[in-house]
Design a protein around this motif. Structure first.
Motif, mmCIF file in Angstrom:
data_model
loop_
_atom_site.group_PDB
_atom_site.id
_atom_site.type_symbol
_atom_site.label_atom_id
_atom_site.label_comp_id
_atom_site.label_asym_id
_atom_site.label_seq_id
_atom_site.Cartn_x
_atom_site.Cartn_y
_atom_site.Cartn_z
ATOM 1 N N ASN A 132 103.798 67.470 57.993
ATOM 2 C CA ASN A 132 104.069 66.291 57.170
ATOM 3 C C ASN A 132 103.593 65.020 57.873
ATOM 4 N N GLY B 107 108.610 63.557 58.256
ATOM 5 C CA GLY B 107 108.201 64.469 59.320
ATOM 6 C C GLY B 107 108.923 64.198 60.618
ATOM 7 N N ASN C 134 105.757 60.829 54.154
ATOM 8 C CA ASN C 134 105.561 62.073 54.899
ATOM 9 C C ASN C 134 105.746 61.858 56.398
ATOM 10 N N GLY D 251 100.583 62.810 56.353
ATOM 11 C CA GLY D 251 100.881 61.409 56.089
ATOM 12 C C GLY D 251 99.845 60.494 56.710
ATOM 13 N N PHE E 295 104.019 68.651 50.116
ATOM 14 C CA PHE E 295 104.344 68.952 51.512
ATOM 15 C C PHE E 295 105.836 68.790 51.795
ATOM 16 N N ILE E 296 106.440 67.735 51.297
ATOM 17 C CA ILE E 296 107.870 67.509 51.545
ATOM 18 C C ILE E 296 108.707 68.597 50.889
ATOM 19 N N SER F 240 101.467 64.492 48.774
ATOM 20 C CA SER F 240 102.589 64.039 49.584
ATOM 21 C C SER F 240 103.875 64.791 49.245
ATOM 22 N N ALA G 97 108.275 72.020 52.628
ATOM 23 C CA ALA G 97 109.038 72.130 53.875
ATOM 24 C C ALA G 97 110.515 72.365 53.589
ATOM 25 N N VAL H 220 103.408 74.844 50.658
ATOM 26 C CA VAL H 220 102.762 74.304 51.863
ATOM 27 C C VAL H 220 101.275 74.658 51.852
ATOM 28 N N GLU I 203 106.401 72.531 60.039
ATOM 29 C CA GLU I 203 106.321 71.822 58.767
ATOM 30 C C GLU I 203 106.596 70.332 58.923
#
Length: 186
Positions: free
Chosen positions: A105, A10, A6, A109, A129-130, A126, A133, A164, A101
């Motif tokens: 991340n 990110g 992340n 993370g 979130f990825i 994890s 986004a 998200v 976003e």
């Protein structure tokens, strides 16, 4: 370290979204400068006429001439607003959401490093979130470039925001269950 992906994602996504925003504004909508200049000229003329009590070259303007100058200024303002609308859409859509976003991340993370819960639970957080986004702001970027993936973008994009939010909820639950003040080995 489960949150590492992340953090890496990110930072890389932040570079991409931060760079794509200005690129899209300047390259995809180059006619804004011309519309801005035309608006400025029309408005300046109208302001000058108003300041001189609607006289030009020492002669009073007729009602029709005043109306024509006013109409030109209004049309120039409208043209400018219409050319700015897509840019404002980029700034408030994919650019702003992509940056946010990316930062989310990075934050999740780092937070995952300090959370002691089952590794599978951390993996789910994890990846949520990825993927969230990419399906939200990532798909918004694709649509700004005219990529529709055969209509698939309109199906995928609405999935991103709930993912998200789900990630935020899951991260909050995980933090409540296992927050530690020091890094945790997975």
């Amino acid at each position: 370290m489960i949150g590492r992906k992340n953090i890496v994602f990110g930072f890389l996504y932040l570079v991409i979204t931060a760079a794509l925003g200005p690129y899209m504004v300047t390259q995809l909508h180059p006619d804004v400068g011309a519309a801005s200049q035309e608006r400025q000229q029309s408005m300046a003329r109208l302001e000058k006429l108003e300041a001189s009590d609607f006289e030009e070259d020492l002669e009073a303007l007729s009602g029709e001439e005043i109306a024509r100058a006013n109409t030109e200024a209004l049309l120039a303002q409208s043209a400018y607003d219409n050319t700015r609308a897509p840019i404002d859409g980029i700034k408030s859509g994919p650019h702003a959401h992509g940056n946010l976003e990316a930062l989310l991340n990075i934050a999740v993370g780092i937070a995952l490093v300090f959370i002691a819960v089952a590794p599978m639970f951390k993996q789910v957080i994890s990846w949520v979130f990825i993927v969230g986004a990419l399906l939200h702001s990532g798909v918004l970027y694709l649509t700004q470039f005219g990529v529709t993936l055969g209509g698939l973008t309109s199906v995928l994009q609405p999935i991103g925001p709930p993912l998200v939010l789900l990630g935020l909820l899951l991260a909050g639950i995980a933090a409540a269950m296992g927050w530690r003040g020091e890094p945790v080995r997975d």
